[in-house]
Design an enzyme around this catalytic site. Structure first.
Site, short mmCIF file in Angstrom:
data_model
loop_
_atom_site.label_atom_id
_atom_site.label_comp_id
_atom_site.label_asym_id
_atom_site.label_seq_id
_atom_site.Cartn_x
_atom_site.Cartn_y
_atom_site.Cartn_z
N LYS A 75 -24.53 21.03 -28.20
CA LYS A 75 -25.95 20.87 -28.57
C LYS A 75 -26.55 19.61 -27.97
CE LYS A 75 -28.63 20.61 -32.92
NZ LYS A 75 -28.47 20.52 -34.38
N THR A 133 -26.28 16.44 -29.24
CA THR A 133 -26.83 15.55 -30.26
C THR A 133 -26.73 14.12 -29.70
OG1 THR A 133 -24.71 15.08 -31.31
CG2 THR A 133 -25.89 17.07 -32.05
N ASP A 136 -26.30 25.59 -29.79
CA ASP A 136 -25.97 25.15 -31.16
C ASP A 136 -24.95 26.13 -31.74
OD1 ASP A 136 -25.98 24.54 -33.88
OD2 ASP A 136 -28.14 24.12 -33.90
N THR A 164 -9.20 16.96 -38.86
CA THR A 164 -8.95 15.54 -39.08
C THR A 164 -7.93 15.31 -40.21
OG1 THR A 164 -10.01 13.52 -39.87
CG2 THR A 164 -11.02 15.56 -40.55
N ASP A 165 -7.25 14.17 -40.15
CA ASP A 165 -6.36 13.80 -41.25
C ASP A 165 -7.14 13.44 -42.52
OD1 ASP A 165 -7.41 11.36 -40.38
OD2 ASP A 165 -5.47 10.35 -40.19
N GLU A 166 -8.46 13.19 -42.36
CA GLU A 166 -9.24 12.72 -43.52
C GLU A 166 -9.35 13.78 -44.61
OE1 GLU A 166 -12.76 10.51 -42.87
OE2 GLU A 166 -11.97 9.50 -41.11
N TYR A 190 -18.35 13.80 -44.82
CA TYR A 190 -17.74 14.23 -43.56
C TYR A 190 -16.43 14.97 -43.82
CZ TYR A 190 -14.72 13.96 -39.46
OH TYR A 190 -13.83 14.27 -38.46
N LYS A 238 -15.37 18.92 -43.18
CA LYS A 238 -14.25 19.33 -42.31
C LYS A 238 -13.24 20.15 -43.13
CE LYS A 238 -13.54 18.51 -38.51
NZ LYS A 238 -13.96 19.16 -37.23
P1 NAD Z 1 -18.29 13.30 -31.29
O1 NAD Z 1 -19.24 13.02 -32.41
O2 NAD Z 1 -18.07 12.26 -30.25
O3 NAD Z 1 -18.75 14.61 -30.49
C1 NAD Z 1 -19.19 15.76 -31.16
C2 NAD Z 1 -19.82 16.69 -30.13
O4 NAD Z 1 -20.25 17.88 -30.80
C3 NAD Z 1 -21.05 16.10 -29.43
O5 NAD Z 1 -20.99 16.33 -28.05
C4 NAD Z 1 -22.21 16.85 -30.07
O6 NAD Z 1 -23.34 16.96 -29.21
C5 NAD Z 1 -21.58 18.19 -30.39
N1 NAD Z 1 -22.27 18.89 -31.47
C6 NAD Z 1 -22.63 18.38 -32.68
N2 NAD Z 1 -23.26 19.32 -33.40
C7 NAD Z 1 -23.27 20.46 -32.64
C8 NAD Z 1 -23.75 21.77 -32.84
N3 NAD Z 1 -24.38 22.12 -33.97
N4 NAD Z 1 -23.58 22.69 -31.86
C9 NAD Z 1 -22.97 22.36 -30.69
N5 NAD Z 1 -22.50 21.12 -30.45
C10 NAD Z 1 -22.64 20.19 -31.41
O7 NAD Z 1 -16.95 13.74 -31.99
P2 NAD Z 1 -15.43 13.48 -31.56
O8 NAD Z 1 -15.02 12.16 -32.06
O9 NAD Z 1 -15.29 13.82 -30.16
O10 NAD Z 1 -14.70 14.58 -32.46
C11 NAD Z 1 -14.51 15.90 -31.98
C12 NAD Z 1 -13.81 16.71 -33.04
O11 NAD Z 1 -12.55 16.10 -33.36
C13 NAD Z 1 -14.57 16.81 -34.35
O12 NAD Z 1 -14.39 18.10 -34.87
C14 NAD Z 1 -13.89 15.78 -35.25
O13 NAD Z 1 -14.00 16.14 -36.59
C15 NAD Z 1 -12.46 15.85 -34.75
N6 NAD Z 1 -11.66 14.62 -34.89
C16 NAD Z 1 -12.13 13.43 -34.43
C17 NAD Z 1 -11.31 12.31 -34.51
C18 NAD Z 1 -11.77 10.96 -33.99
O14 NAD Z 1 -11.07 9.96 -34.21
N7 NAD Z 1 -12.88 10.87 -33.28
C19 NAD Z 1 -10.05 12.41 -35.09
C20 NAD Z 1 -9.62 13.64 -35.59
C21 NAD Z 1 -10.43 14.76 -35.46
O1 DAU Z 2 -9.01 9.78 -39.28
C1 DAU Z 2 -9.68 10.57 -38.33
C2 DAU Z 2 -11.14 10.22 -38.33
O2 DAU Z 2 -11.25 8.96 -37.68
C3 DAU Z 2 -12.02 11.26 -37.64
O3 DAU Z 2 -11.95 12.47 -38.34
C4 DAU Z 2 -13.48 10.79 -37.57
O4 DAU Z 2 -14.25 11.71 -36.83
C5 DAU Z 2 -13.49 9.44 -36.87
O5 DAU Z 2 -14.81 8.94 -36.88
C6 DAU Z 2 -12.56 8.46 -37.58
O6 DAU Z 2 -13.07 8.13 -38.90
P1 DAU Z 2 -13.03 6.63 -39.46
O7 DAU Z 2 -14.02 6.51 -40.55
O8 DAU Z 2 -11.64 6.21 -39.76
O9 DAU Z 2 -13.51 5.85 -38.13
P2 DAU Z 2 -14.45 4.59 -37.93
O10 DAU Z 2 -14.24 4.17 -36.50
O11 DAU Z 2 -15.83 4.83 -38.39
O12 DAU Z 2 -13.80 3.50 -38.85
C7 DAU Z 2 -12.43 3.11 -38.69
C8 DAU Z 2 -12.12 2.12 -39.79
O13 DAU Z 2 -12.87 0.91 -39.53
C9 DAU Z 2 -12.56 2.58 -41.15
O14 DAU Z 2 -11.62 2.13 -42.12
C10 DAU Z 2 -13.90 1.90 -41.38
C11 DAU Z 2 -13.75 0.61 -40.60
N1 DAU Z 2 -14.99 0.05 -40.02
C12 DAU Z 2 -15.77 0.89 -39.27
C13 DAU Z 2 -16.94 0.43 -38.70
C14 DAU Z 2 -17.83 1.36 -37.89
C15 DAU Z 2 -15.32 -1.27 -40.19
O15 DAU Z 2 -14.59 -2.04 -40.85
N2 DAU Z 2 -16.47 -1.72 -39.62
C16 DAU Z 2 -17.32 -0.93 -38.90
O16 DAU Z 2 -18.39 -1.42 -38.45
#
Ligand code: NAD
Ligand code: DAU
Length: 355
Positions: free
Chosen positions: A32, A34, A57, A132-134, A158, A162
């Site tokens: 999409k 975003t 989307d 995600t592990d969350e 979130y 998920k």
């Molecule tokens: P991100 O937010 O960087 O990217 C998400 C992508 O999805 C973007 O390109 C966005 O444009 C697209 N998107 C959002 N809504 C949409 C919609 N309605 N239709 C089509 N596209 C859409 O996310 P990420 O960090 O790359 O995470 C990708 C996947 O992995 C997610 O499902 C997330 O839950 C999972 N995940 C992320 C992490 C992490 O640490 N980032 C860890 C474990 C799992």
């Molecule tokens: O565990 C997997 C998840 O990891 C994914 O499913 C999510 O998509 C991904 O965003 C991530 O989630 P977190 O909440 O763990 O990630 P974030 O980078 O936002 O934060 C990591 C840790 O750092 C968390 O304990 C919050 C903390 N944090 C985060 C930010 C942005 C801070 O202390 N300060 C900050 O400004």
């Protein structure tokens, strides 16, 4: 070919780039675009016939089915989601729309398409759901890491969204036989990560001379995995994952947030030293995230045992590569720190004055 959703985001674009570096099998990439999606991540694929980008989307089931019938992929790899916990606290509605309703729409389209397949096309089809592990909630200091049988206990909008998507995927396997595989991964880091997540945010703020915001006492623990290792795990799950199964993916690398930020500062002190002393002086403790999960830890032994996957990068090697990537891609960082990014920073950090 394969059908990828969310392939312009952080993990999705790494997956698309890694895939096409290793295979000539084409990708239809539906995103999409975003705030988190960025075609600049895929600029190296411009003109590459193996990559077909479609702005769309995942909530639009009719469009999804038309694309599936047009391109006839052998698999769907579903990354698209709203992914940032803090944003889900400020505005959960988008998380329900995309993560729950969008996954439902995609499952329905996949089911209709798959029902029209026969023979090996039908039996070989896979729907790989990236989660995600969350979803497992939070751990105490002495609790064992999450396994695939740990009860779900999501604590943020979130993670609840998920978890709901995981349950739908599970139900589509059990009820309709759709050959699904789910992966639940820990915190990723690496190239192309939007600077709202801890590691790229700290990098960007450090270089800009801004505070490095640590929520609460910084003692929260996350498991960190370099993104290309996650992409390899997803490829293995697609290749060899058993339908209906769930695989936890992690780096065997638990760290406190404050230690992650200190490690980043140490590397920056070495590779981009600045006048006035260490970047660690910019560390600022700020009010905590509401409902902040204290500890995540992932037992990734099932995917190692059954699919032969384990991470290649250690945190030390992965974080050095990541720091260097951000130093080499300052233009990309500047571009994504647009007006919309600035208003997010204002919304999330304005009432979090440093302690
Ligand atoms: P991100 O937010 O960087 O990217 C998400 C992508 O999805 C973007 O390109 C966005 O444009 C697209 N998107 C959002 N809504 C949409 C919609 N309605 N239709 C089509 N596209 C859409 O996310 P990420 O960090 O790359 O995470 C990708 C996947 O992995 C997610 O499902 C997330 O839950 C999972 N995940 C992320 C992490 C992490 O640490 N980032 C860890 C474990 C799992
Ligand atoms: O565990 C997997 C998840 O990891 C994914 O499913 C999510 O998509 C991904 O965003 C991530 O989630 P977190 O909440 O763990 O990630 P974030 O980078 O936002 O934060 C990591 C840790 O750092 C968390 O304990 C919050 C903390 N944090 C985060 C930010 C942005 C801070 O202390 N300060 C900050 O400004």
């Amino acid at each position: 070919m394969i059908f990828v959703t969310g392939g312009a985001g952080f993990i999705g674009s790494n997956f698309v780039l890694d895939w096409l570096a290793q295979s000539d099998e084409g990708i239809v990439n539906v995103d999409k675009l975003t705030y988190a999606g960025n075609l600049d991540n895929l600029a190296s694929l411009r003109g590459d016939q193996r990559h077909r980008f479609v702005r769309g989307d995942i909530c639009d089931g009719g469009a999804l089915l038309a694309l599936l019938e047009q391109h006839r992929p052998r698999a769907i790899v579903h990354f698209a989601a709203e992914s940032h916990v803090d944003r889900s606290i400020h505005g959960p509605a988008e998380f329900i729309a995309t993560n729950v309703n969008g996954t439902f729409a995609l499952l329905e389209a996949a089911r209709a398409y798959w029902n029209g397949l026969t023979g090996e096309e039908e039996s070989g089809f896979r729907f790989v759901h990236i989660s995600t592990d969350e979803v497992y909630g939070t751990l105490g200091d002495n609790d064992a890491p999450f396994t695939e049988t740990t009860a779900y206990a999501p604590n943020s909008p979130y993670s609840a969204s998920k978890a709901a998507s995981d349950h739908l995927v599970r139900a589509y396997f059990h009820t309709y036989g759709l050959p699904t595989v789910t992966t639940n991964c820990s915190n990723n880091y690496g190239p192309w990560q939007f600077p709202e997540k801890l590691i790229p945010l700290v990098m960007a703020n450090a270089l800009a001379g801004k505070p490095l915001p640590i929520y609460g006492d910084g003692g929260q623990i996350r498991d960190w995995l370099y993104v290309s290792d996650h992409c390899a795990a997803v490829r293995r799950a697609l290749e060899a994952g058993r339908p209906g199964q769930v695989y936890n993916v992690g780096g065997w690398n638990e760290m406190k947030n404050i230690d992650v930020v200190r490690a980043l500062c140490d590397i920056l002190d070495q590779v981009a030293p600045k006048a006035g002393g260490s970047y660690a002086k910019q560390i600022t403790f700020v009010p905590d995230r509401p409902g902040h999960d204290r500890r995540y830890a992932v037992d990734a032994s099932k995917i190692e045992r059954e699919l032969g996957w384990k991470p290649i990068e250690t945190f030390e090697t992965g974080i050095r590569k990541t720091v260097q990537w951000y130093l080499d891609h300052q233009d990309w960082v500047a571009d994504v720190q647009s007006g919309a990014y600035l208003s997010w920073v204002e919304q999330n950090y304005a009432n979090r004055e440093g302690n």
